[in-house]
Scaffold this motif. Structure first.
Motif, PDB file in Angstrom:
ATOM      1  N   THR A   5       0.837  -1.203   0.000  1.00  0.00           N
ATOM      2  CA  THR A   5       0.000   0.000   0.000  1.00  0.00           C
ATOM      3  C   THR A   5       0.873   1.255   0.000  1.00  0.00           C
ATOM      4  N   ASP A  19      -6.598  -1.236  -3.920  1.00  0.00           N
ATOM      5  CA  ASP A  19      -5.831  -1.754  -2.790  1.00  0.00           C
ATOM      6  C   ASP A  19      -6.542  -2.954  -2.168  1.00  0.00           C
ATOM      7  N   GLU A  20      -5.746  -3.900  -1.741  1.00  0.00           N
ATOM      8  CA  GLU A  20      -6.261  -5.042  -0.968  1.00  0.00           C
ATOM      9  C   GLU A  20      -7.220  -5.932  -1.734  1.00  0.00           C
TER      10      GLU A  20
HETATM   11 MG    MG Z   1      -1.996  -2.775   2.353  1.00  0.00          MG
END
Ligand code: MG
Ligand code: ADP
Length: 243
Positions: free
Chosen positions: A110, A164-165
């Protein structure tokens, strides 16, 4: 009307909003007409560029600031200085390359995605950052939510979409289809950055459908840099302790 009032009035009609409202005190001394005009136009352009940047910053929805400079390569040895420099040059966005960051939690995925996003916004790219969860929510509610529809419109205008993720939460078949459709729509127009705790082998499971996962990977990896971050967790190594 005196000259100042006339300038302001014309500027308003021409939608030169900076010239229409600012005091003309930015020049310390009287200057020839040409210089005055050049300075006014330059000021107007600076003002517009700054406004456009503020708009890009708001629209990007980047949750925190992270920089490439703050990324410690001594700690994360699975990427080299050269790779980091290539990444931070950002010209891959013009080539519409994608970036997939894979690795366990805490390895800086991230951080790098945010560093890319922050720098991209700074130098003029249109960016949107969302967690996979949030992106699915936007896709699912586009018909019933004005804000989701607006977000999606922005995503389609963007140079760079950061997701993200991917893989923390599984998604159902309908959501997987919506996601696939979006990536297909963006294909060859928008760079996509994805962070995931799962390698490509695990993507069929995330998508709940191996055919769809293969088709998705086919689109994403056509022009793509994959970076595996597999050193230790920075969070764990640098955790604050009570005693
Ligand atoms: Mg992350
Ligand atoms: P991930 O997304 O891989 O789970 P993060 O990027 O959120 O991990 O990293 C967790 C925290 O550790 C963040 O605050 C991040 O800035 C920091 N961090 C991770 N790796 C590094 C690194 N190599 N250098 C500096 N900070 C790092």
């Amino acid at each position: 009307m005196n000259y100042t009032e006339q300038i302001r009035s014309y500027a308003r009609q021409l939608k030169l909003s900076n010239l229409a409202s600012r005091p003309f005190d930015f020049l310390a001394e009287p200057v020839p007409n040409e210089v005055f005009l050049v300075e006014c136009l330059k000021e107007e352009i600076n003002y517009r560029e700054e406004k456009a940047k503020q708009r890009r910053i708001t629209q990007a929805c980047l949750p925190t600031f992270k920089s490439f400079d703050a990324f410690d390569l001594e700690f994360q040895k699975s990427i080299t200085k050269w790779q980091l420099d290539q990444l931070s040059a950002l010209n891959w966005i013009d080539g519409i390359f994608n970036l997939i960051l894979i690795g366990p939690p805490g390895t800086g995925k991230t951080h790098l995605a945010l560093a890319v996003g922050n720098k991209a916004v700074e130098i003029g790219y249109k960016v949107f950052f969302a967690s996979m969860d949030n992106l699915i929510h936007i896709l699912k509610t586009q018909e019933i939510s004005r804000s989701s529809a607006a977000r999606l419109k922005w995503i389609k205008e963007c140079d760079l979409l950061i997701i993200d993720e991917m893989g923390y939460l599984p998604i159902d078949r309908l959501d997987a289809n919506l996601f696939f459709q979006l990536i297909s729509n963006l294909f060859e127009n928008t760079s996509v950055v994805i962070t995931s705790n799962k390698g490509f082998d695990g993507w069929a499971e995330i998508m709940g459908d191996s055919v769809l996962a293969t088709a998705l990977l086919d689109r994403l990896t056509h022009k793509c840099q994959v970076l595996s971050l597999n050193d230790e967790s920075y969070r764990l190594a640098n955790r604050k302790q009570i005693f």
